[in-house]
Design a protein around this motif. Structure first.
Motif, PDB file in Angstrom:
ATOM      1  N   GLY A  84       0.740  -1.183  -0.087  1.00 58.33           N
ATOM      2  CA  GLY A  84       0.024   0.067   0.038  1.00 58.33           C
ATOM      3  C   GLY A  84       0.726   1.212  -0.140  1.00 58.33           C
ATOM      4  O   GLY A  84       0.519   2.167  -0.639  1.00 58.33           O
ATOM      5  N   VAL A  85       1.934   1.284   0.700  1.00 63.49           N
ATOM      6  CA  VAL A  85       2.719   2.483   0.941  1.00 63.49           C
ATOM      7  C   VAL A  85       3.333   2.704  -0.643  1.00 63.49           C
ATOM      8  O   VAL A  85       3.583   3.768  -1.068  1.00 63.49           O
ATOM      9  N   ALA A  86       4.092   1.524  -1.423  1.00 61.12           N
ATOM     10  CA  ALA A  86       4.584   1.385  -2.583  1.00 61.12           C
ATOM     11  C   ALA A  86       3.494   1.923  -3.439  1.00 61.12           C
ATOM     12  O   ALA A  86       3.844   2.962  -4.337  1.00 61.12           O
ATOM     13  N   ALA A  87       2.281   1.671  -3.502  1.00 63.36           N
ATOM     14  CA  ALA A  87       1.438   1.926  -4.280  1.00 63.36           C
ATOM     15  C   ALA A  87       0.891   3.444  -4.155  1.00 63.36           C
ATOM     16  O   ALA A  87       0.786   4.259  -5.225  1.00 63.36           O
ATOM     17  N   GLY A  88       0.949   3.692  -2.942  1.00 65.68           N
ATOM     18  CA  GLY A  88       0.668   5.158  -2.747  1.00 65.68           C
ATOM     19  C   GLY A  88       1.975   6.178  -3.271  1.00 65.68           C
ATOM     20  O   GLY A  88       1.317   7.468  -3.441  1.00 65.68           O
ATOM     21  N   CYS A  89       3.083   5.607  -3.432  1.00 62.49           N
ATOM     22  CA  CYS A  89       4.140   6.311  -3.825  1.00 62.49           C
ATOM     23  C   CYS A  89       3.979   6.669  -5.537  1.00 62.49           C
ATOM     24  O   CYS A  89       4.528   7.703  -5.975  1.00 62.49           O
ATOM     25  N   ILE A  90       3.378   5.659  -6.148  1.00 59.07           N
ATOM     26  CA  ILE A  90       3.248   5.847  -7.440  1.00 59.07           C
ATOM     27  C   ILE A  90       2.081   6.475  -8.015  1.00 59.07           C
ATOM     28  O   ILE A  90       1.860   7.120  -8.990  1.00 59.07           O
ATOM     29  N   VAL A  91       0.745   6.242  -7.414  1.00 54.52           N
ATOM     30  CA  VAL A  91      -0.635   6.432  -8.011  1.00 54.52           C
ATOM     31  C   VAL A  91      -0.640   7.876  -7.240  1.00 54.52           C
ATOM     32  O   VAL A  91      -0.639   8.215  -5.967  1.00 54.52           O
ATOM     33  N   PRO A  92      -1.025   8.914  -8.312  1.00 47.27           N
ATOM     34  CA  PRO A  92      -1.483  10.122  -7.606  1.00 47.27           C
ATOM     35  C   PRO A  92      -2.541  10.280  -6.661  1.00 47.27           C
ATOM     36  O   PRO A  92      -3.449   9.377  -6.651  1.00 47.27           O
ATOM     37  N   GLY A  93      -2.746  11.055  -5.838  1.00 46.54           N
ATOM     38  CA  GLY A  93      -3.519  11.443  -4.727  1.00 46.54           C
ATOM     39  C   GLY A  93      -3.546  10.113  -3.757  1.00 46.54           C
ATOM     40  O   GLY A  93      -4.209  10.334  -2.812  1.00 46.54           O
ATOM     41  N   ARG A  94      -2.254   9.511  -3.543  1.00 45.71           N
ATOM     42  CA  ARG A  94      -1.909   8.354  -2.627  1.00 45.71           C
ATOM     43  C   ARG A  94      -3.069   7.495  -2.304  1.00 45.71           C
ATOM     44  O   ARG A  94      -3.635   6.821  -1.336  1.00 45.71           O
ATOM     45  N   LEU A  95      -3.796   7.141  -3.688  1.00 48.19           N
ATOM     46  CA  LEU A  95      -4.916   6.104  -3.475  1.00 48.19           C
ATOM     47  C   LEU A  95      -4.207   4.763  -2.981  1.00 48.19           C
ATOM     48  O   LEU A  95      -3.324   4.205  -3.587  1.00 48.19           O
ATOM     49  N   ASP A  96      -4.595   4.154  -2.105  1.00 46.52           N
ATOM     50  CA  ASP A  96      -4.344   2.843  -1.438  1.00 46.52           C
ATOM     51  C   ASP A  96      -4.856   1.751  -1.985  1.00 46.52           C
ATOM     52  O   ASP A  96      -5.599   1.024  -0.959  1.00 46.52           O
ATOM     53  N   ALA A  97      -5.194   1.310  -3.271  1.00 45.61           N
ATOM     54  CA  ALA A  97      -6.048   0.434  -3.580  1.00 45.61           C
ATOM     55  C   ALA A  97      -5.331  -0.924  -3.567  1.00 45.61           C
ATOM     56  O   ALA A  97      -5.862  -2.075  -3.807  1.00 45.61           O
ATOM     57  N   ALA A  98      -4.152  -0.897  -3.368  1.00 45.15           N
ATOM     58  CA  ALA A  98      -3.285  -2.326  -3.182  1.00 45.15           C
ATOM     59  C   ALA A  98      -4.114  -3.235  -2.161  1.00 45.15           C
ATOM     60  O   ALA A  98      -4.163  -4.382  -2.310  1.00 45.15           O
ATOM     61  N   LYS A  99      -4.207  -2.771  -0.965  1.00 45.13           N
ATOM     62  CA  LYS A  99      -4.381  -3.672   0.141  1.00 45.13           C
ATOM     63  C   LYS A  99      -5.975  -4.156  -0.170  1.00 45.13           C
ATOM     64  O   LYS A  99      -5.954  -5.456  -0.078  1.00 45.13           O
ATOM     65  N   PRO A 100      -6.954  -3.499  -0.546  1.00 45.27           N
ATOM     66  CA  PRO A 100      -8.305  -4.210  -0.914  1.00 45.27           C
ATOM     67  C   PRO A 100      -8.149  -5.397  -2.257  1.00 45.27           C
ATOM     68  O   PRO A 100      -8.804  -6.503  -2.107  1.00 45.27           O
TER      69      PRO A 100
END
Length: 161
Positions: A84-100
């Motif tokens: 989730g942290v890694a995805a938040g660094c890549i996706v704008p707006g820090r969308l944390d869609a990785a965990k779900p």
């Protein structure tokens, strides 16, 4: 556009950015900087980071257990937090869609339950930061000349749990 072509185009663009980065880095300065690092401080930082991610992983396990009734492993929860942290660094707006998405793929938990868990986790984070901020303000008034971070560190661990 065909999805395979789009994927290949993005991979090529990413590779070109990496090549540009590697050719623009001054490796001598990187080496000098790395040699000047105090390894004890770096090890302490990694330990603190590991502790914080572990606390968040336990909290994520608890939220998913309460929301869905399913128990997820600590290892999976830990990897989910890092993802989730890694995805938040890549996706704008820090969308944390990785965990779900990881929960849906590995535990067949529907996205609505997993997303609501993620939103609850965000609300708890905002609440903890707000309480820590207010406590810090009071701490600054109490310890005007001798403001001590030793007061805030245990408090922040307590609030993050």
């Amino acid at each position: 556009m065909n999805s395979k072509i789009y994927t290949r185009l993005l991979q090529t663009l990413g590779f070109l950015v990496l090549v540009y980065f590697l050719f623009s880095v001054d490796f001598h300065n990187v080496k000098v900087s790395l040699l000047s690092i105090d390894t004890v401080i770096i090890l302490e930082l990694f330990f603190v980071m590991f502790c914080l991610v572990s606390v968040r992983a336990i909290r994520w396990q608890y939220l998913i257990k309460v929301l869905t009734g399913q128990t997820i492993s600590f290892r999976f929860s830990f990897v989910s937090i890092i993802s989730g942290v890694a995805a938040g660094c890549i996706v704008p707006g820090r969308l944390d869609a990785a965990k779900p998405l990881l929960l849906k793929k590995n535990y067949s938990i529907n996205l609505s339950s997993a997303t609501s868990g993620m939103l609850i986790e965000r609300l708890v984070d905002v609440q903890a930061i707000t309480i820590l901020f207010i406590t810090s303000i009071f701490g600054m008034f109490i310890y005007q000349d001798e403001f001590s971070f030793a007061f805030l560190v245990p408090l922040s661990f307590f609030l993050l749990i």
